[in-house]
Design a protein around this motif. Structure first.
Motif, short mmCIF file in Angstrom:
data_model
loop_
_atom_site.label_atom_id
_atom_site.label_comp_id
_atom_site.label_asym_id
_atom_site.label_seq_id
_atom_site.Cartn_x
_atom_site.Cartn_y
_atom_site.Cartn_z
N CYS A 41 -7.42 0.59 -14.24
CA CYS A 41 -6.75 0.16 -13.13
C CYS A 41 -5.92 -1.25 -13.21
O CYS A 41 -4.91 -1.44 -12.80
CB CYS A 41 -7.25 0.37 -11.73
SG CYS A 41 -8.34 1.90 -11.50
N CYS A 44 -2.61 -3.12 -14.42
CA CYS A 44 -1.33 -2.91 -13.69
C CYS A 44 -2.09 -3.73 -12.23
O CYS A 44 -1.02 -4.25 -11.57
CB CYS A 44 -0.95 -1.54 -13.35
SG CYS A 44 -0.67 -0.72 -14.72
N HIS A 45 -3.11 -3.35 -11.73
CA HIS A 45 -3.38 -3.88 -10.30
C HIS A 45 -4.32 -5.03 -10.46
O HIS A 45 -5.55 -5.39 -10.30
CB HIS A 45 -4.24 -2.87 -9.66
CG HIS A 45 -3.41 -1.56 -9.18
ND1 HIS A 45 -2.75 -1.48 -7.94
CD2 HIS A 45 -3.34 -0.45 -9.76
CE1 HIS A 45 -2.31 -0.15 -7.80
NE2 HIS A 45 -2.57 0.46 -9.26
N PRO A 52 1.14 -2.53 -7.05
CA PRO A 52 1.49 -3.32 -5.52
C PRO A 52 0.36 -4.24 -4.99
O PRO A 52 0.58 -4.86 -3.99
CB PRO A 52 1.56 -2.08 -4.86
CG PRO A 52 0.89 -0.84 -5.25
CD PRO A 52 1.14 -1.37 -6.84
N TYR A 76 -3.33 11.07 -9.34
CA TYR A 76 -1.96 10.49 -9.26
C TYR A 76 -2.30 9.22 -9.98
O TYR A 76 -1.22 8.52 -10.40
CB TYR A 76 -1.79 10.04 -7.84
CG TYR A 76 -0.22 9.60 -7.32
CD1 TYR A 76 0.87 9.97 -7.95
CD2 TYR A 76 -0.30 8.00 -6.64
CE1 TYR A 76 2.19 9.29 -7.87
CE2 TYR A 76 0.85 7.54 -6.92
CZ TYR A 76 2.08 7.91 -7.05
OH TYR A 76 3.09 7.21 -6.77
N MET A 77 -3.26 8.33 -9.63
CA MET A 77 -3.81 7.45 -10.37
C MET A 77 -5.04 7.54 -11.36
O MET A 77 -5.70 8.17 -10.70
CB MET A 77 -3.93 6.06 -9.41
CG MET A 77 -2.63 5.60 -8.69
SD MET A 77 -1.76 4.45 -9.68
CE MET A 77 -0.19 4.87 -9.01
N GLY A 233 5.26 -0.07 -14.18
CA GLY A 233 4.08 0.49 -14.63
C GLY A 233 3.85 0.50 -16.03
O GLY A 233 2.74 0.85 -16.61
C1 HEC Z 1 0.31 1.83 -15.47
C2 HEC Z 1 0.08 0.96 -14.42
C3 HEC Z 1 -1.09 1.39 -13.37
C4 HEC Z 1 -2.26 1.67 -13.67
C5 HEC Z 1 -3.11 1.77 -14.75
C6 HEC Z 1 -2.88 1.90 -12.14
N1 HEC Z 1 -1.91 1.92 -11.36
FE1 HEC Z 1 -1.99 2.41 -9.31
N2 HEC Z 1 -0.13 1.90 -9.12
C7 HEC Z 1 1.03 1.32 -10.26
C8 HEC Z 1 2.07 1.00 -9.40
C9 HEC Z 1 3.28 0.81 -10.24
C10 HEC Z 1 2.01 1.41 -8.15
C11 HEC Z 1 3.19 1.54 -7.12
C12 HEC Z 1 4.00 2.61 -7.28
C13 HEC Z 1 3.62 3.89 -6.73
O1 HEC Z 1 2.71 4.17 -5.49
O2 HEC Z 1 3.87 5.22 -7.43
C14 HEC Z 1 0.65 2.17 -8.04
C15 HEC Z 1 0.12 2.58 -6.69
C16 HEC Z 1 -1.11 2.74 -6.43
C17 HEC Z 1 -1.51 3.08 -5.10
C18 HEC Z 1 -0.77 3.22 -3.96
C19 HEC Z 1 -0.21 4.58 -3.91
C20 HEC Z 1 0.37 4.76 -2.47
O3 HEC Z 1 0.87 6.15 -2.39
O4 HEC Z 1 0.89 4.04 -1.77
C21 HEC Z 1 -3.17 3.26 -5.21
C22 HEC Z 1 -3.92 3.59 -4.31
C23 HEC Z 1 -3.22 2.91 -6.74
N3 HEC Z 1 -2.25 2.78 -7.38
C24 HEC Z 1 -4.56 2.98 -7.35
C25 HEC Z 1 -4.98 2.82 -8.67
C26 HEC Z 1 -6.26 3.02 -8.98
C27 HEC Z 1 -7.56 3.15 -8.14
C28 HEC Z 1 -6.18 2.74 -10.43
C29 HEC Z 1 -6.99 3.04 -11.46
C30 HEC Z 1 -8.08 4.27 -11.30
C31 HEC Z 1 -4.88 2.67 -10.71
N4 HEC Z 1 -3.94 2.79 -9.39
C32 HEC Z 1 -4.06 2.55 -12.01
C33 HEC Z 1 0.50 1.17 -11.33
C34 HEC Z 1 -0.86 1.61 -11.76
#
Ligand code: HEC
Length: 511
Positions: A41, A44-45, A52, A76-77, A233
């Motif tokens: 995660c 990006c995070h 975000p 989704y993530m 992303g």
């Molecule tokens: C490649 C980049 C990337 C990775 C790796 C990534 N994220 Fe994200 N994430 C984003 C971006 C950009 C957004 C905002 C856009 C979206 O919500 O689709 C986001 C949004 C989210 C949100 C908000 C969703 C919402 O509906 O508002 C959550 C919770 C989240 N990520 C959790 C995670 C977790 C937990 C991991 C690892 C297991 C992870 N992300 C890995 C790029 C990433």
């Protein structure tokens, strides 16, 4: 029951019994969840990252644990859209069932912190860049204001580079300032010129289309594309081995940016980090785009309500090729994308399979190993669209007829496979096959090449020799740049006009 069967069953039973060890009974952050989140995660995070919010610390993760669990459970993530397939991609982020179970277990058992001293040292992002410190950082000359509302905006910006010598690029990372409205950016190269021309003739920063572009020379165009596209992303990657893309001296970056107003006025002034190779590559990366020109040739025209609209195009490889990376491009109502290869021995391989297209994640996927595609392999790309009211991604309610176009509510569609010719001596034949496939798709759309005057005939190619004479349209024994198809012009002049007098003469045609 034979002895061996019993043994096999016992073995099976013991592996089943030992299975739960993959998910510890009382996982903690320091040893289990922290490493998982940092690996999956935090790219990006993190502060300044494209996600975000940051997920670096225990507190960051613990306070959002339930929300994180729900996006992880839905897969989704972390974002990862290709389904399982024959050839593996580098940096596959898809979480295993065990990893998902581990996260749930951690929440159920009280989100324990553990001994943070035991946590492996997290990856560092110097200056916020994801691949370490870039060799060069360039920046948009002036900020560009994006209004709160209105239609999507497409603007070109020139970002000055203007190096005194030719360079080779291993990776490019773009960092927008207004992340929420930058839908994507494509990178081209243009000859440097003095900055005044850069603003075009619209009285605004940047310019709306290439016709408004008065500066420089667009000819080198697409060379850097393979490295350069930015989507929210997307994580940049270094090209493997000695592969690199050319950045000629006295060239600037020409960025086409697509903004999607968000309801809030924003200011964009992106920085672009570039990493260089220390020597020129031994092979040149080619792009095989199917269907050609983002599907323009396929005449995309999707009736309102049509759920299974399909476009496709095939190409037969004339020489041995190695696949490096693959990525797709389409807009909202695209549903699936599939690129397959039928090898000469009859086996088929899936090179990209996206069962649920999501316009927000137009990632470029890099193969783990070079993907061997022998001469005679038939590549086939199929893209489907769902223009029905049942498609939640459909921006039109009720659905309307959708045709090919640049607005994100129009459609496009193609998969681009980036390859090298296994033997660099075959590179030209590969170029020609790519070009011919585009011309053939044109002729099937517009009914024959006759009406296309000026594109030149492509008869079947004799073996050996340069066979450049087919470009000599007026049969005067030499080739001037205008006689060459635009996509080959730059390259053929560079390669064959050995005395650099601007004409490929009879001697140079023979080689
Ligand atoms: C490649 C980049 C990337 C990775 C790796 C990534 N994220 Fe994200 N994430 C984003 C971006 C950009 C957004 C905002 C856009 C979206 O919500 O689709 C986001 C949004 C989210 C949100 C908000 C969703 C919402 O509906 O508002 C959550 C919770 C989240 N990520 C959790 C995670 C977790 C937990 C991991 C690892 C297991 C992870 N992300 C890995 C790029 C990433």
């Amino acid at each position: 029951m034979t002895k061996t069967t019993v043994l096999a069953l016992l073995l099976l039973a013991s592996t089943v019994v030992s299975q739960p060890a993959a998910v510890p009974a009382r996982p903690n952050f320091a040893e289990h969840i922290g490493p998982l989140v940092h690996a999956s995660c935090v790219d990006c995070h993190r502060p300044d990252g494209p996600g975000p919010f940051s997920l670096v610390s225990y507190a960051d993760v613990a306070k959002r644990a339930e929300m994180l669990k729900s996006v992880i459970d839905m897969r989704y993530m972390p974002p990862w859209h290709p389904a399982d397939q024959d050839d593996h991609f580098r940096g596959n982020r898809r979480l295993s069932d065990d990893q998902i179970a581990l996260f749930t277990k951690w929440i159920e058992t009280g989100k324990r912190k553990g001994n943070l001293a035991k946590m492996p040292k997290p990856k560092q992002y110097p200056g916020g860049w994801s691949l370490g410190k870039p060799d060069l950082v360039v920046k948009m000359r002036k900020p560009f204001r994006i209004p709160a509302g209105g239609r999507d905006l497409y603007r070109f910006f020139v970002v000055p580079i203007d190096l005194p010598e030719d360079k080779w690029v291993k990776a490019v990372e773009m960092r927008p300032t207004a992340r929420s409205v930058v839908h994507h950016a494509l990178f081209f190269l243009t000859e440097s010129s003095d900055g005044d021309d850069y603003e075009g003739d619209t009285g605004r920063r940047g310019f709306g289309g290439l016709r408004g572009f008065r500066g420089g020379n667009f000819s080198r165009g697409f060379q850097i594309r393979g490295l350069g596209a930015y989507v929210p992303g997307a994580r940049p990657q270094f090209l493997r081995d000695d592969l690199a893309l050319e950045l000629p001296k006295h060239h600037d970056l020409l960025m086409q940016m697509h903004f999607h107003p968000s309801g809030k006025a924003e200011v964009e002034q992106s920085s672009v980090g570039i990493w260089f190779a220390d020597k020129p590559p031994s092979q040149e990366i080619k792009q095989i785009q199917l269907p050609s020109l983002f599907g323009f040739m396929s005449g995309i025209d999707i009736p309102a309500g049509e759920a299974g609209y399909k476009i496709e195009q095939s190409l037969k490889l004339p020489v041995d090729v190695e696949g490096i990376s693959v990525g797709g491009h389409a807009h909202y109502i695209c549903k699936t994308m599939r690129l397959t290869a039928r090898l000469p021995d009859g086996t088929t391989k899936t090179l990209l399979n996206i069962p649920e297209w999501d316009m927000d994640w137009q990632t470029e996927y890099y193969y783990d190993d070079r993907l061997a595609l022998p001469a005679g392999t038939e590549l086939k790309c199929e893209i489907t669209y769902d223009n029905s009211a049942q498609n939640p991604a459909n921006p039109n309610s009720p659905p309307i007829r959708v045709r090919w176009g640049r607005q994100s509510t129009d459609e496009m569609g193609s998969v681009t496979l980036r390859v090298v010719a296994k033997n660099e001596a075959d590179a030209d034949r590969l170029d020609e096959a790519i070009y011919e496939s585009m011309i053939n798709s044109l002729s099937s759309r517009f009914g024959g090449l006759g009406g296309l005057g000026g594109l030149g005939g492509f008869g079947s190619r004799g073996g050996g020799g340069r066979s450049l004479d087919r470009f000599d349209k007026n049969k005067d024994g030499k080739i001037v740049p205008d006689e060459l198809p635009r996509v080959l012009r730059e390259r053929h002049m560079r390669r064959y006009d050995t005395n650099k007098d601007g004409v490929i003469d009879a001697e140079e045609m023979k080689g």
